[in-house]
Design a protein around this motif. Structure first.
Motif, PDB file in Angstrom:
ATOM      1  N   ALA A  81       7.152  64.536  79.908  1.00  0.00           N
ATOM      2  CA  ALA A  81       6.251  64.469  79.219  1.00  0.00           C
ATOM      3  C   ALA A  81       5.448  62.977  80.562  1.00  0.00           C
ATOM      4  O   ALA A  81       5.757  62.395  80.136  1.00  0.00           O
ATOM      5  N   ASP A  82       3.883  63.678  80.076  1.00  0.00           N
ATOM      6  CA  ASP A  82       2.715  62.301  80.392  1.00  0.00           C
ATOM      7  C   ASP A  82       2.939  61.850  79.579  1.00  0.00           C
ATOM      8  O   ASP A  82       3.516  61.224  78.103  1.00  0.00           O
ATOM      9  N   PRO A  83       2.429  59.701  79.288  1.00  0.00           N
ATOM     10  CA  PRO A  83       1.932  58.820  78.449  1.00  0.00           C
ATOM     11  C   PRO A  83       1.310  59.468  76.641  1.00  0.00           C
ATOM     12  O   PRO A  83       2.436  59.036  75.857  1.00  0.00           O
ATOM     13  N   ASN A  84       0.973  60.438  77.024  1.00  0.00           N
ATOM     14  CA  ASN A  84       0.710  60.499  75.195  1.00  0.00           C
ATOM     15  C   ASN A  84       2.112  62.240  74.790  1.00  0.00           C
ATOM     16  O   ASN A  84       1.450  62.596  73.996  1.00  0.00           O
ATOM     17  N   GLY A  85       2.980  62.667  75.180  1.00  0.00           N
ATOM     18  CA  GLY A  85       3.808  63.387  75.138  1.00  0.00           C
ATOM     19  C   GLY A  85       3.529  65.456  75.801  1.00  0.00           C
ATOM     20  O   GLY A  85       3.735  65.839  75.280  1.00  0.00           O
ATOM     21  N   VAL A  86       2.444  64.661  76.413  1.00  0.00           N
ATOM     22  CA  VAL A  86       2.241  66.348  76.740  1.00  0.00           C
ATOM     23  C   VAL A  86       3.516  66.851  77.757  1.00  0.00           C
ATOM     24  O   VAL A  86       3.373  66.066  78.999  1.00  0.00           O
ATOM     25  N   ILE A  87       3.804  68.000  77.945  1.00  0.00           N
ATOM     26  CA  ILE A  87       4.686  68.339  78.399  1.00  0.00           C
ATOM     27  C   ILE A  87       4.721  68.753  79.719  1.00  0.00           C
ATOM     28  O   ILE A  87       3.956  69.950  79.591  1.00  0.00           O
TER      29      ILE A  87
END
Length: 150
Positions: free
Chosen positions: A116-122
């Motif tokens: 997951a990126d820092p925004n929660g996008v997997i």
């Protein structure tokens, strides 16, 4: 309307963290970087990923539309080998990503891990021997029983 998209824009509550993840972790070069507002990455011919600071994203839409979170989706990046999956997942985690699933053999016959990126996008980092891009840009996906072995 033609069946195509040119931009995928994601709202991000922490643009600096997103920049570190994509630029440093994934090794991507920004197409355009407007500090405190938006960063664009060319991710395919004619296709750009935009990471838009959440408050400015909402203002652009005329009001709160996202709550600053993105979810319910994965973005996938295919690499040539399982070893490259391991290396890409490691770099992404080192750059601020969160390990969601350690790299392992996938049910579809390939090898993948999720970060997951820092925004929660997997992000799925994947080696899929049944996936390829033809010279004309068309994607070919083979069913698991049709895929070559790696």
């Amino acid at each position: 309307m033609e069946q195509q998209a040119h931009f995928l824009t994601l709202s991000t509550p922490d643009l600096d963290a997103a920049r570190r993840f994509y630029r440093d972790g994934l090794g991507w070069t920004p197409l355009l970087d407007v500090p405190d507002e938006i960063i664009f990455f060319q991710i395919a011919p004619g296709f750009v990923l935009g990471l838009f600071e959440a408050a400015k994203f909402d203002a652009d839409l005329g009001g709160p539309a996202t709550g600053g979170r993105t979810g319910g989706l994965t973005l996938s990046h295919n690499v040539p080998s399982p070893a490259e999956v391991d290396a890409a997942v490691r770099r992404a985690v080192e750059a601020g990503g969160t390990l969601v699933k350690s790299p392992a053999r996938a049910a579809f016959g390939g090898y993948h891990g999720h970060v997951a990126d820092p925004n929660g996008v997997i992000w799925e980092i994947c080696h899929n021997p049944g996936w390829r891009i033809e010279p004309d840009g068309r994607v070919v996906l083979q069913a698991p029983g049709e895929m070559p072995s790696d």
